[in-house]
Design a protein around this motif. Structure first.
Motif, PDB file in Angstrom:
ATOM      1  N   PRO A 149       5.653   1.645   4.461  1.00  0.00           N
ATOM      2  CA  PRO A 149       4.473   1.169   3.721  1.00  0.00           C
ATOM      3  C   PRO A 149       4.784   1.333   2.127  1.00  0.00           C
ATOM      4  O   PRO A 149       4.350   0.582   1.326  1.00  0.00           O
ATOM      5  N   LEU A 150       5.741   2.152   1.850  1.00  0.00           N
ATOM      6  CA  LEU A 150       6.005   2.112   0.516  1.00  0.00           C
ATOM      7  C   LEU A 150       6.840   0.984   0.056  1.00  0.00           C
ATOM      8  O   LEU A 150       6.484   0.390  -0.894  1.00  0.00           O
ATOM      9  N   ALA A 151       7.605   0.081   0.946  1.00  0.00           N
ATOM     10  CA  ALA A 151       8.345  -0.916   0.827  1.00  0.00           C
ATOM     11  C   ALA A 151       7.402  -2.084   0.649  1.00  0.00           C
ATOM     12  O   ALA A 151       7.652  -3.081  -0.082  1.00  0.00           O
ATOM     13  N   ALA A 187       4.732  -6.062  -2.634  1.00  0.00           N
ATOM     14  CA  ALA A 187       3.573  -6.756  -3.341  1.00  0.00           C
ATOM     15  C   ALA A 187       3.658  -6.833  -4.931  1.00  0.00           C
ATOM     16  O   ALA A 187       3.197  -7.767  -5.390  1.00  0.00           O
ATOM     17  N   VAL A 188       3.956  -5.559  -5.419  1.00  0.00           N
ATOM     18  CA  VAL A 188       4.292  -5.383  -6.721  1.00  0.00           C
ATOM     19  C   VAL A 188       5.296  -6.621  -7.553  1.00  0.00           C
ATOM     20  O   VAL A 188       4.892  -7.114  -8.540  1.00  0.00           O
ATOM     21  N   ARG A 189       6.154  -6.641  -6.531  1.00  0.00           N
ATOM     22  CA  ARG A 189       7.173  -7.673  -7.251  1.00  0.00           C
ATOM     23  C   ARG A 189       6.542  -9.006  -7.167  1.00  0.00           C
ATOM     24  O   ARG A 189       6.843  -9.909  -7.994  1.00  0.00           O
ATOM     25  N   ARG A 190       5.877  -9.379  -5.954  1.00  0.00           N
ATOM     26  CA  ARG A 190       5.205 -10.649  -5.915  1.00  0.00           C
ATOM     27  C   ARG A 190       4.221 -10.920  -7.093  1.00  0.00           C
ATOM     28  O   ARG A 190       4.153 -11.936  -7.343  1.00  0.00           O
ATOM     29  N   ALA A 191       3.907  -9.699  -7.547  1.00  0.00           N
ATOM     30  CA  ALA A 191       2.848 -10.059  -8.537  1.00  0.00           C
ATOM     31  C   ALA A 191       3.577 -10.041  -9.960  1.00  0.00           C
ATOM     32  O   ALA A 191       2.828 -10.480 -10.883  1.00  0.00           O
ATOM     33  N   ALA A 192       4.759  -9.994 -10.075  1.00  0.00           N
ATOM     34  CA  ALA A 192       5.437  -9.972 -11.276  1.00  0.00           C
ATOM     35  C   ALA A 192       4.883  -9.299 -12.477  1.00  0.00           C
ATOM     36  O   ALA A 192       4.673 -10.173 -13.575  1.00  0.00           O
ATOM     37  N   LEU A 193       4.613  -8.096 -12.236  1.00  0.00           N
ATOM     38  CA  LEU A 193       4.007  -7.210 -13.136  1.00  0.00           C
ATOM     39  C   LEU A 193       4.710  -7.322 -14.473  1.00  0.00           C
ATOM     40  O   LEU A 193       6.075  -7.061 -14.630  1.00  0.00           O
ATOM     41  N   ILE A 246      -1.856   1.557   1.925  1.00  0.00           N
ATOM     42  CA  ILE A 246      -0.971   0.554   1.222  1.00  0.00           C
ATOM     43  C   ILE A 246      -1.555   0.420  -0.302  1.00  0.00           C
ATOM     44  O   ILE A 246      -0.558   0.247  -1.059  1.00  0.00           O
ATOM     45  N   GLY A 247      -2.603   0.699  -0.488  1.00  0.00           N
ATOM     46  CA  GLY A 247      -2.901   0.719  -1.893  1.00  0.00           C
ATOM     47  C   GLY A 247      -2.287   2.023  -2.517  1.00  0.00           C
ATOM     48  O   GLY A 247      -1.950   1.595  -3.647  1.00  0.00           O
ATOM     49  N   GLN A 248      -2.302   2.934  -1.837  1.00  0.00           N
ATOM     50  CA  GLN A 248      -1.399   4.250  -2.450  1.00  0.00           C
ATOM     51  C   GLN A 248       0.136   3.637  -3.055  1.00  0.00           C
ATOM     52  O   GLN A 248       0.651   3.817  -3.705  1.00  0.00           O
ATOM     53  N   ALA A 249       0.621   2.930  -1.914  1.00  0.00           N
ATOM     54  CA  ALA A 249       2.073   2.537  -1.977  1.00  0.00           C
ATOM     55  C   ALA A 249       1.983   1.336  -3.195  1.00  0.00           C
ATOM     56  O   ALA A 249       2.778   1.522  -3.941  1.00  0.00           O
ATOM     57  N   VAL A 250       1.064   0.507  -3.211  1.00  0.00           N
ATOM     58  CA  VAL A 250       1.223  -0.248  -4.563  1.00  0.00           C
ATOM     59  C   VAL A 250       1.227   0.435  -5.804  1.00  0.00           C
ATOM     60  O   VAL A 250       1.571   0.122  -6.614  1.00  0.00           O
ATOM     61  N   ALA A 251       0.114   1.345  -5.767  1.00  0.00           N
ATOM     62  CA  ALA A 251      -0.029   2.045  -7.305  1.00  0.00           C
ATOM     63  C   ALA A 251       1.325   2.780  -7.559  1.00  0.00           C
ATOM     64  O   ALA A 251       1.568   3.146  -8.624  1.00  0.00           O
ATOM     65  N   LEU A 252       2.039   3.446  -6.440  1.00  0.00           N
ATOM     66  CA  LEU A 252       3.055   4.062  -6.863  1.00  0.00           C
ATOM     67  C   LEU A 252       4.310   3.216  -7.168  1.00  0.00           C
ATOM     68  O   LEU A 252       5.072   3.276  -8.199  1.00  0.00           O
ATOM     69  N   ALA A 253       4.334   1.845  -6.574  1.00  0.00           N
ATOM     70  CA  ALA A 253       5.303   0.918  -6.922  1.00  0.00           C
ATOM     71  C   ALA A 253       5.008   0.291  -8.199  1.00  0.00           C
ATOM     72  O   ALA A 253       5.861   0.050  -9.091  1.00  0.00           O
ATOM     73  N   ALA A 254       3.724   0.317  -8.610  1.00  0.00           N
ATOM     74  CA  ALA A 254       3.370  -0.302  -9.951  1.00  0.00           C
ATOM     75  C   ALA A 254       3.849   0.736 -10.978  1.00  0.00           C
ATOM     76  O   ALA A 254       4.495   0.143 -12.004  1.00  0.00           O
ATOM     77  N   ARG A 255       3.598   2.031 -10.942  1.00  0.00           N
ATOM     78  CA  ARG A 255       4.222   2.988 -11.557  1.00  0.00           C
ATOM     79  C   ARG A 255       5.692   2.832 -11.664  1.00  0.00           C
ATOM     80  O   ARG A 255       6.231   3.202 -12.718  1.00  0.00           O
ATOM     81  N   ARG A 256       6.170   2.961 -10.588  1.00  0.00           N
ATOM     82  CA  ARG A 256       7.721   2.753 -10.508  1.00  0.00           C
ATOM     83  C   ARG A 256       8.100   1.489 -11.280  1.00  0.00           C
ATOM     84  O   ARG A 256       9.446   1.741 -11.786  1.00  0.00           O
TER      85      ARG A 256
END
Length: 358
Positions: free
Chosen positions: A145-147, A152-158, A172-182
């Protein structure tokens, strides 16, 4: 071996099943733990039609290698498993993006694969990803789920300056938030109805808001919000207040017509909206909210091979940070009741791991 078998909506039993037989390119694993995914629950209730009677599900898994017929992994190696199996011969597979392979199969989804809610499982050796030395085994059950969130964050091109809103604070929302911070964007706001999940997100250091609340007073944050608390502010206004402006990026980790509409309501003109949740197989959206306000709707499914490997390495280096994500552990015999309790809402745990050995 013992396995958890799905027999149709709301019906699961623990049964004896034939031992898996690894093929020439496979490895045999002793399963340590497997996470119960939201898609597993939607399959269990019959909502998504992506699970089939007689199937052994489970794809968020960690195990130890018993035997690798390719010789790539030594017996005893602790591994997580990338469940996306590509054909190996198409352009997508050559690019390391088997999630785009037209002939892909997914462990835990495909009915022909006896998957990870079992004592043992066979999987392609190339899909095994060893975990760093010394990592607690259960962390391997979080990698999948973290992947998903990382992709998703990479697809968003943050970009660092983006205002980011995540719809849904489940795993999944938790994983997205962690990925955005990452990815270098710490100012993420997550909308989640369940107060227990909002509390977990707050412990993880994120701002969590009740999207149905009347104002920014519904915000739960490790830092006091600066927005003025006004009960006259509608829900969308409360989200925008928590963000400090309309969202530049919204990542929908639920995936329904209602949540996509909410994404449009809180996002700026020209925003990117990433759909990663799969609550409903079909959704209806406002065409004008896309065209006349120039939003981009981006699909996100699973992850590439490098993204999965990178996430396994990252998770191994952040095990203490990730441990609070695991809110329950059960044995195989308790798993049918746990599925029912999670599906009917009597159990509020965010991520539960099933340990076949107890």
């Amino acid at each position: 071996m013992r396995a958890l078998v799905f027999h149709g909506p709301w019906e699961m039993t623990v049964e004896d099943r034939p031992e898996p037989v690894p093929g020439p390119g496979d490895a045999l694993l002793e399963i340590v733990a497997t996470g119960i995914c939201g898609s597993d629950l939607h399959g269990y209730t019959g909502e998504n039609g992506r699970r089939h009677p007689g199937q052994v599900m489970g794809h968020e898994t960690v195990g130890r290698v018993l035997h690798d017929r390719t010789g790539a992994h030594r017996p005893g190696t602790l591994v997580t498993v990338n469940p996306v199996i590509g054909c190996g011969g198409c352009a997508a597979c050559a690019a390391g993006t088997p999630q785009r392979c037209p002939d892909r199969r997914v462990i835990g989804v495909g009915r022909e694969i006896s998957a990870a809610f079992a004592e043992r499982m066979a999987a392609p050796a190339r899909n095994l990803v060893p975990l760093p030395e010394g990592v607690p085994a259960d962390i391997g059950g979080l990698v999948e789920p973290l992947a998903v969130g990382h992709h998703a964050v990479r697809r968003a091109a943050l970009r660092p300056q983006d205002r980011v809103y995540v719809v849904g604070g489940g795993p999944i929302g938790q994983a997205v938030a962690l990925a955005a911070r990452r990815a270098g964007n710490p100012g993420v706001v997550v909308g989640e109805l369940d107060p227990a999940r909002r509390a977990l997100l707050t412990r993880l250091g994120f701002t969590a808001i009740d999207p149905a609340g009347p104002s920014a007073a519904a915000v739960s944050s490790p830092v006091a919000p600066s927005a003025t608390e006004d009960p006259a502010i509608p829900p969308a206004g409360g989200v925008v207040a928590a963000l400090g402006g309309a969202a530049d990026v919204v990542i929908d980790a639920v995936g329904s017509a209602r949540t996509l509409q909410a994404a449009f309501e809180v996002s700026a003109l020209g925003a990117r909206v990433v759909l990663v949740g799969m609550a409903a197989p079909r959704v209806e959206i406002s065409a004008y909210a896309v065209s006349t306000e120039e939003r981009t709707v981006i699909g996100s499914f699973a992850y590439g091979e490098a993204e999965f490997r990178d996430t396994a390495a990252w998770a191994g280096a952040h095990a203490a940070e990730l441990e609070p994500l695991i809110e329950g552990r059960v044995g195989l015999e308790q798993a049918p009741g746990t599925f029912r309790a999670l599906a009917d809402g009597t159990l509020k745990a965010s991520k539960v791991l099933v340990h076949p050995s107890g």
